[in-house]
Write a protein that holds these residues in place. Structure first.
Motif, mmCIF file in Angstrom:
data_model
loop_
_atom_site.group_PDB
_atom_site.id
_atom_site.type_symbol
_atom_site.label_atom_id
_atom_site.label_comp_id
_atom_site.label_asym_id
_atom_site.label_seq_id
_atom_site.Cartn_x
_atom_site.Cartn_y
_atom_site.Cartn_z
ATOM 1 N N SER A 1 -55.712 25.519 29.833
ATOM 2 C CA SER A 1 -56.746 26.549 29.951
ATOM 3 C C SER A 1 -57.196 27.090 28.599
ATOM 4 O O SER A 1 -57.841 28.130 28.552
ATOM 5 C CB SER A 1 -56.237 27.693 30.825
ATOM 6 N N HIS A 2 -56.844 26.392 27.518
ATOM 7 C CA HIS A 2 -57.326 26.826 26.209
ATOM 8 C C HIS A 2 -57.310 25.659 25.225
ATOM 9 O O HIS A 2 -56.631 24.660 25.436
ATOM 10 C CB HIS A 2 -56.497 27.991 25.672
ATOM 11 N N GLU A 3 -58.096 25.823 24.175
ATOM 12 C CA GLU A 3 -58.121 24.885 23.052
ATOM 13 C C GLU A 3 -58.054 25.709 21.780
ATOM 14 O O GLU A 3 -58.673 26.772 21.685
ATOM 15 C CB GLU A 3 -59.420 24.065 23.029
ATOM 16 N N ASP A 4 -57.319 25.228 20.794
ATOM 17 C CA ASP A 4 -57.221 25.898 19.499
ATOM 18 C C ASP A 4 -58.084 25.174 18.478
ATOM 19 O O ASP A 4 -58.070 23.944 18.400
ATOM 20 C CB ASP A 4 -55.773 25.926 19.015
ATOM 21 N N PHE A 5 -58.832 25.956 17.701
ATOM 22 C CA PHE A 5 -59.673 25.440 16.619
ATOM 23 C C PHE A 5 -59.451 26.322 15.398
ATOM 24 O O PHE A 5 -59.996 27.426 15.319
ATOM 25 C CB PHE A 5 -61.154 25.462 17.010
ATOM 26 N N GLY A 6 -58.634 25.871 14.482
ATOM 27 C CA GLY A 6 -58.344 26.667 13.287
ATOM 28 C C GLY A 6 -57.731 27.996 13.658
ATOM 29 O O GLY A 6 -56.703 28.066 14.327
ATOM 30 N N ASP A 7 -58.379 29.084 13.244
ATOM 31 C CA ASP A 7 -57.874 30.436 13.490
ATOM 32 C C ASP A 7 -58.239 30.983 14.861
ATOM 33 O O ASP A 7 -57.906 32.118 15.193
ATOM 34 C CB ASP A 7 -58.415 31.405 12.432
ATOM 35 N N ILE B 1 -60.444 30.229 25.316
ATOM 36 C CA ILE B 1 -59.772 30.317 26.607
ATOM 37 C C ILE B 1 -60.834 30.145 27.698
ATOM 38 O O ILE B 1 -61.893 30.772 27.629
ATOM 39 C CB ILE B 1 -59.064 31.676 26.763
ATOM 40 N N TYR B 2 -60.535 29.305 28.686
ATOM 41 C CA TYR B 2 -61.536 29.028 29.715
ATOM 42 C C TYR B 2 -60.896 28.955 31.097
ATOM 43 O O TYR B 2 -59.710 28.655 31.241
ATOM 44 C CB TYR B 2 -62.283 27.726 29.415
ATOM 45 N N SER B 3 -61.709 29.254 32.099
ATOM 46 C CA SER B 3 -61.279 29.151 33.491
ATOM 47 C C SER B 3 -62.509 29.020 34.375
ATOM 48 O O SER B 3 -63.634 29.291 33.940
ATOM 49 C CB SER B 3 -60.454 30.372 33.910
ATOM 50 N N VAL B 4 -62.268 28.603 35.600
ATOM 51 C CA VAL B 4 -63.319 28.539 36.616
ATOM 52 C C VAL B 4 -62.733 29.199 37.855
ATOM 53 O O VAL B 4 -61.614 28.888 38.257
ATOM 54 C CB VAL B 4 -63.724 27.081 36.928
ATOM 55 N N PHE B 5 -63.472 30.120 38.457
ATOM 56 C CA PHE B 5 -62.964 30.811 39.632
ATOM 57 C C PHE B 5 -64.080 31.105 40.611
ATOM 58 O O PHE B 5 -65.250 31.193 40.241
ATOM 59 C CB PHE B 5 -62.239 32.117 39.241
ATOM 60 N N ASN B 6 -63.705 31.241 41.882
ATOM 61 C CA ASN B 6 -64.669 31.544 42.926
ATOM 62 C C ASN B 6 -65.241 32.939 42.700
ATOM 63 O O ASN B 6 -64.512 33.867 42.348
ATOM 64 C CB ASN B 6 -63.998 31.445 44.307
ATOM 65 N N SER B 7 -66.529 33.089 42.936
ATOM 66 C CA SER B 7 -67.217 34.355 42.671
ATOM 67 C C SER B 7 -66.694 35.505 43.526
ATOM 68 O O SER B 7 -66.835 36.663 43.148
ATOM 69 C CB SER B 7 -68.719 34.194 42.897
ATOM 70 N N GLU B 8 -66.068 35.196 44.653
ATOM 71 C CA GLU B 8 -65.578 36.265 45.513
ATOM 72 C C GLU B 8 -64.340 36.958 44.957
ATOM 73 O O GLU B 8 -63.905 37.976 45.488
ATOM 74 C CB GLU B 8 -65.328 35.724 46.923
ATOM 75 N N PHE B 9 -63.778 36.436 43.861
ATOM 76 C CA PHE B 9 -62.667 37.117 43.201
ATOM 77 C C PHE B 9 -63.150 38.348 42.435
ATOM 78 O O PHE B 9 -62.359 39.225 42.105
ATOM 79 C CB PHE B 9 -61.933 36.180 42.240
ATOM 80 N N VAL C 1 -65.422 31.934 29.742
ATOM 81 C CA VAL C 1 -64.972 31.475 28.427
ATOM 82 C C VAL C 1 -64.883 32.677 27.501
ATOM 83 O O VAL C 1 -65.762 33.540 27.495
ATOM 84 C CB VAL C 1 -65.951 30.438 27.823
ATOM 85 N N SER C 2 -63.799 32.732 26.730
ATOM 86 C CA SER C 2 -63.683 33.763 25.706
ATOM 87 C C SER C 2 -63.079 33.143 24.457
ATOM 88 O O SER C 2 -62.349 32.157 24.520
ATOM 89 C CB SER C 2 -62.852 34.950 26.187
ATOM 90 N N VAL C 3 -63.404 33.740 23.327
ATOM 91 C CA VAL C 3 -62.887 33.300 22.035
ATOM 92 C C VAL C 3 -62.073 34.448 21.459
ATOM 93 O O VAL C 3 -62.556 35.574 21.384
ATOM 94 C CB VAL C 3 -64.042 32.930 21.070
#
Length: 150
Positions: free
Chosen positions: A30-36, A40-48, A70-72
């Motif tokens: 659920s994440h990838e690192d790029f340097g510093d 972070i990413y996810s996919v979820f149903n809109s009813e959450f 997605v967040s950085v």
């Protein structure tokens, strides 16, 4: 007797290896690192999403809708999202592609990005997202998720 013990040991080793491989396959990255930075990413149903939050941000909640989130953050000690730019696509198994249009969500000091997505009853999608990091570098994340109506 030695053959039986050797066969039993080999069979036990085979089951152990299969079990280990199965456990590793269940881990969803659920994440990838790029340097510093960490994306972070996810996919979820809109009813959450709670109805009052959906109303506040004019987000549609439905069984056939999902959000790509997605967040950085800074990799070391980053607890809040940073401003970024992103775009991407979601592609199904027969290579039909749809654009992802991300909207920036700010809650206090946190910043994250949501892209609404409509999906069929049960659909596996490959996501390709380009993220422009705060340092100006553009990186790509790719991941696959199976979506199902609840």
């Amino acid at each position: 007797m030695k053959r039986i013990l050797a066969a039993a040991a080999a069979l036990a080793l085979l089951f152990w290896a299969a079990s280990t491989a199965a456990q590793e396959a269940k881990i969803i990255k659920s994440h990838e690192d790029f340097g510093d930075y960490r994306v972070i990413y996810s996919v979820f149903n809109s009813e959450f999403i709670k109805p009052e939050i959906a109303q506040n941000y004019q987000l549609v909640r439905a069984k056939d809708r999902a959000f790509v989130n997605v967040s950085v953050v800074e990799k070391e000690g980053g607890q809040r999202g940073l401003s970024s730019e992103m775009s991407g696509t979601a592609t199904n198994l027969i290579q039909q592609s749809r654009p992802l249009e991300f909207m920036e969500i700010r809650e206090g000091d946190a910043v994250y990005y949501l892209a609404p997505l409509r999906f069929e009853h049960e659909e596996t999608l490959t996501f390709n997202i380009e993220v422009k990091l705060p340092n100006g570098n553009t990186e790509t994340i790719n991941f696959r998720r199976k979506l199902e109506k609840e």
